[in-house]
Design a protein around this motif. Structure first.
Motif, mmCIF file in Angstrom:
data_model
loop_
_atom_site.group_PDB
_atom_site.id
_atom_site.type_symbol
_atom_site.label_atom_id
_atom_site.label_comp_id
_atom_site.label_asym_id
_atom_site.label_seq_id
_atom_site.Cartn_x
_atom_site.Cartn_y
_atom_site.Cartn_z
ATOM 1 N N ASP A 136 0.852 -1.187 0.000
ATOM 2 C CA ASP A 136 0.000 0.000 0.000
ATOM 3 C C ASP A 136 0.892 1.242 0.000
ATOM 4 O OD1 ASP A 136 -2.020 1.789 0.137
ATOM 5 O OD2 ASP A 136 -2.658 1.300 2.191
ATOM 6 N N ARG A 137 0.855 1.975 -1.096
ATOM 7 C CA ARG A 137 1.707 3.151 -1.201
ATOM 8 C C ARG A 137 1.224 4.297 -0.321
ATOM 9 N NH1 ARG A 137 5.166 2.510 -5.452
ATOM 10 N NH2 ARG A 137 4.676 0.793 -6.903
ATOM 11 N N ALA A 138 -0.054 4.255 0.099
ATOM 12 C CA ALA A 138 -0.582 5.322 0.962
ATOM 13 C C ALA A 138 -0.306 5.078 2.432
ATOM 14 C CB ALA A 138 -2.084 5.465 0.738
ATOM 15 N N ALA A 139 0.292 3.976 2.789
ATOM 16 C CA ALA A 139 0.573 3.685 4.195
ATOM 17 C C ALA A 139 1.644 4.630 4.717
ATOM 18 C CB ALA A 139 1.023 2.229 4.350
ATOM 19 N N PRO A 140 1.507 5.097 5.998
ATOM 20 C CA PRO A 140 2.525 6.016 6.557
ATOM 21 C C PRO A 140 3.862 5.311 6.713
ATOM 22 C CG PRO A 140 1.013 5.279 8.258
ATOM 23 C CD PRO A 140 0.442 4.791 6.962
ATOM 24 N N VAL A 141 4.893 6.098 6.483
ATOM 25 C CA VAL A 141 6.241 5.589 6.585
ATOM 26 C C VAL A 141 6.833 6.032 7.908
ATOM 27 C CG1 VAL A 141 8.519 5.545 5.500
ATOM 28 C CG2 VAL A 141 6.462 5.700 4.094
ATOM 29 N N SER A 142 7.463 5.177 8.629
ATOM 30 C CA SER A 142 8.055 5.500 9.923
ATOM 31 C C SER A 142 9.190 6.496 9.731
ATOM 32 C CB SER A 142 8.578 4.220 10.596
ATOM 33 O OG SER A 142 9.213 4.534 11.811
ATOM 34 N N ALA A 143 9.193 7.533 10.620
ATOM 35 C CA ALA A 143 10.224 8.567 10.503
ATOM 36 C C ALA A 143 11.566 8.104 11.024
ATOM 37 C CB ALA A 143 9.790 9.823 11.247
ATOM 38 N N SER A 144 11.550 7.245 12.061
ATOM 39 C CA SER A 144 12.814 6.778 12.637
ATOM 40 C C SER A 144 13.389 5.669 11.769
ATOM 41 C CB SER A 144 12.592 6.259 14.053
ATOM 42 O OG SER A 144 11.659 5.188 14.025
ATOM 43 N N PRO A 145 14.631 5.804 11.428
ATOM 44 C CA PRO A 145 15.218 4.742 10.602
ATOM 45 C C PRO A 145 15.423 3.466 11.398
ATOM 46 C CG PRO A 145 16.886 6.335 11.248
ATOM 47 C CD PRO A 145 15.573 6.887 11.726
#
Length: 295
Positions: free
Chosen positions: A231-240
Motif C-alpha cells: 500500500d503506497r498510501a501507508a505512513p512511513v516510519s520517521a525513525s530509521p
C-alpha cells in the motif's frame, strides 16, 4: 570443396558390392526353392536369377548412394524451406499484381521483424539450423570416425531458454567418453559459452543429447508481484531502522532457564553370597547415641 570424402567413397563402394552379392544369392536361392514347387528345377533356377539379380541391384544402388542421402539429410530442412519459399513466391507473383506482391512480402518479413517475441523465436530456430552444421564441422574436423569414415548422425534440434538442444546418434567406434574431453572445442565451433553432453536414452548409449548454452538466464531481473501488494498510501516510519550487523553473547537478551534439582538416587542393598538380599536392620539393632556414650 570435397562433398564426399575419399574414405567414405571407397567404403560405400565396397559395402555396395558385398550387399549386391549377398542379396542376389540369398533372394535368388529362396525364389528358386519356392518356384521349384510349381515348375521344373531348371525353370525355377532361371526364375530365381531373374528375381535375385534385380533385387541385389536395388540394394547396391541404395548402399552406393547412402553418402549422398546422408548429405541430403544434413541439408533437408534448408532445402525444404527454400522449395516452399520459392514456390510461394512464384505462385504469388503469377496470381497477384506487383504492388500486392510487394505488400505481402513486406508484411511477411516486416511483421516478424517488428514483433519482439516472434523475432526471438525465428532467431532461436535459425540458431538450431546453424548448430546442426557446426556440429557436423566438429565431427568432420577433430572427432574420430569409425573405420568406414561414417560420422555421427545429427538428428534434430530445438531451442531452449539458454541455447539449443541437439540429439545425435553415434556410430560404432565412438562413445560419449571420447567427446567429453572436447567440449571446449565444440563450444568454440558452435559459438557458444559451454556445451554439455548427456545420454538421451537409458537403454542405448549411442543416443546422446547436446545442450549448447549461449546465455545465462539465472542473473536476469525478474519482476515480483509483491511490489503491487504494498500500500503506497501507508505512513512511513520517521525513525530509521537499525539493523544489527554483529552481536556478542552478552548482548543477547535470552531468558534464564533453571533446571529442577534432582535428589541422589537410593542406594541398592547389596546381595549376599547365596544371592538373597540381606534383611533390613531393626530398630533395636541400631545403637542409640546415648547408649554409645555410656559404653
Amino acid at each position: 570443396m570435397t562433398v564426399i570424402e575419399a574414405k567414405v567413397h571407397r567404403s560405400s563402394a565396397r559395402n555396395a558390392k558385398m550387399a549386391f552379392i549377398l542379396t542376389a544369392v540369398i533372394v535368388g536361392l529362396l525364389s528358386a526353392v519356392v518356384a521349384a514347387s510349381y515348375w521344373h528345377p531348371i525353370v525355377a533356377l532361371f526364375v530365381g536369377v531373374l528375381i535375385g539379380v534385380p533385387t541385389g541391384g536395388l540394394v547396391w544402388v541404395l548402399v552406393r548412394i547412402w553418402p549422398v542421402i546422408r548429405l541430403l539429410w544434413w541439408w533437408s530442412i534448408e532445402t525444404t524451406l527454400a522449395v516452399l519459399l520459392l514456390t510461394a513466391w512464384v505462385q504469388l507473383a503469377n496470381h497477384t499484381p506487383t504492388p500486392v506482391t510487394l505488400l505481402v512480402v513486406a508484411l511477411v518479413v516486416g511483421v516478424p521483424a517488428a514483433i519482439r517475441p516472434v523475432r526471438r523465436q525465428v532467431k532461436a530456430w535459425g540458431w538450431c539450423l546453424v548448430v546442426r552444421h557446426r556440429l557436423r564441422v566438429c565431427f568432420a574436423q577433430f572427432i574420430i570416425a569409425n573405420q568406414s569414415g561414417s560420422l555421427p548422425l545429427i538428428l534434430w534440434a530445438k531451442p531452449t531458454p539458454v541455447g539449443e538442444r541437439v540429439w545425435v546418434y553415434l556410430r560404432p567406434g565412438l562413445s560419449a567418453k571420447d567427446l567429453e574431453g572436447r567440449l571446449d572445442k565444440i563450444a568454440v565451433t558452435c559459438h557458444a559459452s559451454t556445451v554439455l553432453i548427456e545420454r538421451a536414452s537409458e537403454n542405448n548409449a549411442a543416443y546422446l543429447r547436446f545442450d549448447i548454452k549461449r546465455r545465462e538466464v539465472l542473473n536476469a531481473h525478474v519482476g515480483s508481484p509483491l511490489v503491487d501488494v504494498i500500500d503506497r498510501a501507508a505512513p512511513v516510519s520517521a525513525s530509521p531502522l537499525t539493523i544489527p550487523t554483529a552481536l556478542d553473547l552478552p548482548d543477547v537478551d535470552a531468558p534464564t532457564i533453571t533446571l529442577p534439582t534432582q535428589g541422589k538416587p537410593a542406594r541398592k542393598p547389596a546381595t549376599t553370597a547365596n544371592g538373597s538380599k540381606p534383611a533390613a536392620p531393626s530398630a533395636s539393632s541400631v545403637p542409640d547415641d546415648d547408649t554409645s556414650d555410656w559404653i
